[in-house]
Structure formats: structure tokens, C-alpha cells
Design a protein around this motif. Sequence first.
Motif, PDB file in Angstrom:
ATOM      1  N   ASP A 260       0.830  -1.210   0.000  1.00  0.00           N
ATOM      2  CA  ASP A 260       0.000   0.000   0.000  1.00  0.00           C
ATOM      3  C   ASP A 260       0.860   1.253   0.000  1.00  0.00           C
ATOM      4  O   ASP A 260       2.040   1.210   0.369  1.00  0.00           O
ATOM      5  CB  ASP A 260      -0.873   0.067   1.258  1.00  0.00           C
ATOM      6  CG  ASP A 260      -1.933  -0.992   1.297  1.00  0.00           C
ATOM      7  OD1 ASP A 260      -2.934  -0.848   0.586  1.00  0.00           O
ATOM      8  OD2 ASP A 260      -1.728  -1.977   2.029  1.00  0.00           O
ATOM      9  N   GLN A 340       7.003  -1.959 -10.879  1.00  0.00           N
ATOM     10  CA  GLN A 340       6.005  -2.985 -11.157  1.00  0.00           C
ATOM     11  C   GLN A 340       6.639  -4.377 -11.191  1.00  0.00           C
ATOM     12  O   GLN A 340       6.074  -5.351 -10.678  1.00  0.00           O
ATOM     13  CB  GLN A 340       5.338  -2.675 -12.496  1.00  0.00           C
ATOM     14  CG  GLN A 340       3.872  -3.022 -12.563  1.00  0.00           C
ATOM     15  CD  GLN A 340       3.233  -2.474 -13.822  1.00  0.00           C
ATOM     16  OE1 GLN A 340       3.653  -2.797 -14.941  1.00  0.00           O
ATOM     17  NE2 GLN A 340       2.208  -1.663 -13.662  1.00  0.00           N
ATOM     18  N   LEU A 343       7.435  -5.477  -7.605  1.00  0.00           N
ATOM     19  CA  LEU A 343       6.211  -5.873  -6.899  1.00  0.00           C
ATOM     20  C   LEU A 343       5.733  -7.241  -7.366  1.00  0.00           C
ATOM     21  O   LEU A 343       5.251  -8.053  -6.564  1.00  0.00           O
ATOM     22  CB  LEU A 343       5.111  -4.831  -7.125  1.00  0.00           C
ATOM     23  CG  LEU A 343       5.244  -3.530  -6.349  1.00  0.00           C
ATOM     24  CD1 LEU A 343       4.133  -2.561  -6.749  1.00  0.00           C
ATOM     25  CD2 LEU A 343       5.216  -3.769  -4.841  1.00  0.00           C
ATOM     26  N   TYR A 347       4.534 -10.501  -5.286  1.00  0.00           N
ATOM     27  CA  TYR A 347       3.255 -11.188  -5.510  1.00  0.00           C
ATOM     28  C   TYR A 347       3.473 -12.687  -5.709  1.00  0.00           C
ATOM     29  O   TYR A 347       2.717 -13.505  -5.176  1.00  0.00           O
ATOM     30  CB  TYR A 347       2.549 -10.623  -6.746  1.00  0.00           C
ATOM     31  CG  TYR A 347       2.129  -9.167  -6.668  1.00  0.00           C
ATOM     32  CD1 TYR A 347       1.855  -8.550  -5.453  1.00  0.00           C
ATOM     33  CD2 TYR A 347       1.997  -8.400  -7.832  1.00  0.00           C
ATOM     34  CE1 TYR A 347       1.471  -7.222  -5.400  1.00  0.00           C
ATOM     35  CE2 TYR A 347       1.595  -7.080  -7.788  1.00  0.00           C
ATOM     36  CZ  TYR A 347       1.338  -6.489  -6.577  1.00  0.00           C
ATOM     37  OH  TYR A 347       0.952  -5.171  -6.525  1.00  0.00           O
ATOM     38  N   VAL A 365      -4.214  -3.193  -6.424  1.00  0.00           N
ATOM     39  CA  VAL A 365      -3.209  -4.115  -5.899  1.00  0.00           C
ATOM     40  C   VAL A 365      -3.809  -5.506  -5.706  1.00  0.00           C
ATOM     41  O   VAL A 365      -3.174  -6.526  -5.989  1.00  0.00           O
ATOM     42  CB  VAL A 365      -2.614  -3.584  -4.581  1.00  0.00           C
ATOM     43  CG1 VAL A 365      -1.806  -4.661  -3.862  1.00  0.00           C
ATOM     44  CG2 VAL A 365      -1.725  -2.370  -4.854  1.00  0.00           C
ATOM     45  N   GLU A 368      -3.853  -7.069  -9.051  1.00  0.00           N
ATOM     46  CA  GLU A 368      -2.496  -7.393  -9.494  1.00  0.00           C
ATOM     47  C   GLU A 368      -2.000  -8.679  -8.828  1.00  0.00           C
ATOM     48  O   GLU A 368      -1.415  -9.542  -9.489  1.00  0.00           O
ATOM     49  CB  GLU A 368      -1.554  -6.234  -9.164  1.00  0.00           C
ATOM     50  CG  GLU A 368      -1.818  -4.979  -9.975  1.00  0.00           C
ATOM     51  CD  GLU A 368      -0.992  -3.796  -9.514  1.00  0.00           C
ATOM     52  OE1 GLU A 368      -1.164  -2.701 -10.071  1.00  0.00           O
ATOM     53  OE2 GLU A 368      -0.175  -3.959  -8.578  1.00  0.00           O
ATOM     54  N   TYR A 369      -2.235  -8.794  -7.522  1.00  0.00           N
ATOM     55  CA  TYR A 369      -1.780  -9.995  -6.819  1.00  0.00           C
ATOM     56  C   TYR A 369      -2.493 -11.239  -7.348  1.00  0.00           C
ATOM     57  O   TYR A 369      -1.850 -12.242  -7.689  1.00  0.00           O
ATOM     58  CB  TYR A 369      -2.023  -9.870  -5.313  1.00  0.00           C
ATOM     59  CG  TYR A 369      -1.744 -11.178  -4.593  1.00  0.00           C
ATOM     60  CD1 TYR A 369      -0.442 -11.589  -4.351  1.00  0.00           C
ATOM     61  CD2 TYR A 369      -2.794 -12.019  -4.203  1.00  0.00           C
ATOM     62  CE1 TYR A 369      -0.176 -12.812  -3.737  1.00  0.00           C
ATOM     63  CE2 TYR A 369      -2.540 -13.238  -3.585  1.00  0.00           C
ATOM     64  CZ  TYR A 369      -1.226 -13.621  -3.359  1.00  0.00           C
ATOM     65  OH  TYR A 369      -0.971 -14.831  -2.757  1.00  0.00           O
TER      66      TYR A 369
END
Length: 449
Positions: A260, A340, A343, A347, A365, A368-369
Motif C-alpha cells: 500500500d 512494477q 512488486l 506477488y 493491488v 495485481e496480486y
Amino acid sequence: MGLIIVANRAPFRLTPEGLVPAVGGLATALLPVLERRHGVWVAAGEWREKGQAATPRESQVRLEQVFFPEKEWQGYYGGFSNRVLWPLCHYFLERVELRREFYQDYQRANRRFAERVAEVFREGDTVFVQDYHLLLLPRLLRERIAAKIGFFFHIPWPSSGVFRILPWGRALVEGVLGADLIGFHTPEYVENFLRTAAYYGYQVEGNRVRVGERWVRVEAHPLGIDTGRFGELSQDPHIGLHARALKRLAGAERLILGVDRLDYTKGILERLLAYERLLQSYPQWRGRVAFFQIATPSRTSVHAYRELKRRVDEVVGRIMGSFLREDWVPLRYFYQTYTQEELAAFYRAADVALITPLRDGMNLVAMEYAYTTEDGVLVLSNLAGAAEYLKEALLVNPYDLDGMAQALDRALRMPEGERRERLSALKARIEALNVQGWAERFLASLEEG
């Protein structure tokens, strides 16, 4: 037919080689559409080049900037946008600062945007206005140009009872109703706006609001992610290597992840307390689970955000002091910004994502995960807009620490078959919400309506 996008922020970032397209968010959603139409993006000014607007590289989009006196910018952006509208729309009423000078600067800034758009407008152009910074702009544009005007609100539209706390609520609603089509992420936000318009005396029929001789349509157009991009990241072997390294760093059977901005709406503090409750109430997970919390720095000059960081730091310290062992680090807190690609490695490493905003317009998010992980479990706040669409996640009340701890225990123990079944359904839903489709769907509805 031309297209003009109006947003507070430009879809570019500054590099040593010049301006290049940004990755993610509105840039990913709107730049491809704008480039196909050789359109114009009007944004608050950040860059100057020989006294003129900076020119983006590798883009067919023309960037036009609106510049402000510093005091006006602080009142419009730091003041009314982020100390009045942002907390109000996220139901943090104790943080709302109803200062008239903020609203006056907000009015001036919206007029500046209107004048700039009128200068670049050509007959036949469609104008698409973005978000809470520009609530007055649709009506100001209707007074100046003859255009199809769309408006999209990217954060929650609160209940009418909350919205009418604003002394300037009627003027803001009148501003939005200058549009031909108003978009929100969820049917709940649509209903909240229609009730707000009805409170201020507008005739509402179905999903339409009557304004003089016009009817304004209000529709739900959920925004998703760039599924093509995240599909590639989910298969990238280099990101896979990074993910395995992160898993080794965790040093535990199971890894929980939170990602976050460090914003009081995101529920980071409550999430950490829920993880602490998990370790207290389910001692069998001590030594077997680790939690990585990524908190991207945000609005560090604002006192409320500095205070939040202080409180988060305290809870992180307490958890570490209570549970740290020589052979086990229960928590790692990353206060920094990641790309990105970086991250995506987190993930892919995480067995569970704990995404629990106290209120959120959508929350990308979470998508995305779920789209990137191979067999992870998504634990999601029921107060995020995404919860409307991601029903196969484990939905939780982000204020209920015991409930979140219980959901974490369930997620960590979930059988492989159930995990894969839930994840397959989530991926299909996210595929249907692809971000490029969002822009095309909204504009098609605007231009055909």
C-alpha cells in the motif's frame, strides 16, 4: 473525432532523456486510447521547457499544462482536494478541514483548467475529466464549449448524509452534472451519487438526473489492471528467481504480503495489529509464517501522514520485540517505492495477500496480486470497491482484528484444491475488467449516448 483527457496529474514521468509514458494507473488505461486519436492530455504543470510545455518522447499525445501560483496550488491540491474531499469521501470525517479559503482556491484552479481546455478544444472533440480534483470542471466547460463531456470519479462517492456535510456540496454536484455521462467504479457509488443529487432537488429517474432540459446518465464502469502486462510478469523467469529469493528471505513455510501507500485510508496499522492478533491467538503459526508489509511513502509533508508513520513504526517495533527469535523474523517492513517488476516478485513469492483498506474506490493491488500469483489466497477488505467484483477472495471487515486473524488462519490452511478454484475464478473476473476495455467502454457509452 478528437479526445481531450483532463486530470490533475500528467501520464508521464521525467527521465534524463525527457518525459516518457508512466506505467500503471490512468496512464495505462488512457494513453493507448489517446494515442490512437492523437489526442491532448491537460494536467497541472510540473515541467517547463524553454518557457513552453515540455514535450513527451515516444508518444503521439500532446501534453498541455496548467500552471498555478504556489499559494493557490496548496489551497486547491494540498487543501481542498486532500484535506477536505479525500478524507470525506473515505469517511474519515474527523480529518476534514472545512476552510473556505481552500474552496476558493479550488474554484480558481478549476477555472484555470476550464480556460486551458477551451483553448485547446476543437469542434467535435470529446472531453473526459478525471477525479475529485476537478468536480467543478464539467459545468465550467459546458459554459465555454459545445462538447460531449464525460466525468469519472475514481474514489468512493460517500453516502448523501456524509456528502452534505460540505457547505459547498450543492455547487460541487452542480459542477459534476455539467457532464453528459458520470462514471463510478461500483453500483453502490452510483446509488450514493443519485441520492445526493436527489437531496439537492434534482429529478432522478433510474440512472439519470435531469438538469434543465438535459438528462445526465450515471453508470458503473469498474476499472481493472493491464492483464496483458501482469500475465507476462507472472511468467517472467527473472521475476521467478527474485520471488524465490524473497521466499528464502522470509525463512518461513508461509509468507503473507501487504502492499500500500502509507495512507490512513489503507488500513496498514489495523493490518499489522491483525497479524499480531494472529500470532497471539494462533500460536501454532509462530516460527512458520512471516509477514512482509510494503508501505510506499506518501504525502510526507502532511502532519497526519507523518503521525501515521510514527504509529506504524511503533507497532512494527512491538511485534518484533514480542515475537522475534534467533531462527525466525516474524515481520519485515519495507518503507520504500518499488517498480512494477519488483512488486510482481513479491506477488509471486507470497502465499497470502492481506489487502485491507478501511475504504477504497477500487484497489488495483488486489487484482495485481490475484492475477500474478500461481496459487495464492487473497484476503480483501469488504470496504474496497474491488470486493464488489472479487467475490472469491476471503472478504473481511478491516476494523475487525479477530475476524482478520481468523481469515488469515483460514487462508494459511486452505487446501490446494480450494485455493486453485478460487484463484481461477478471480483471474477470469479480472480478465473481464481489463484496463484498456474500461476506457473504451466508457467512451463508447459517452459518445453513443
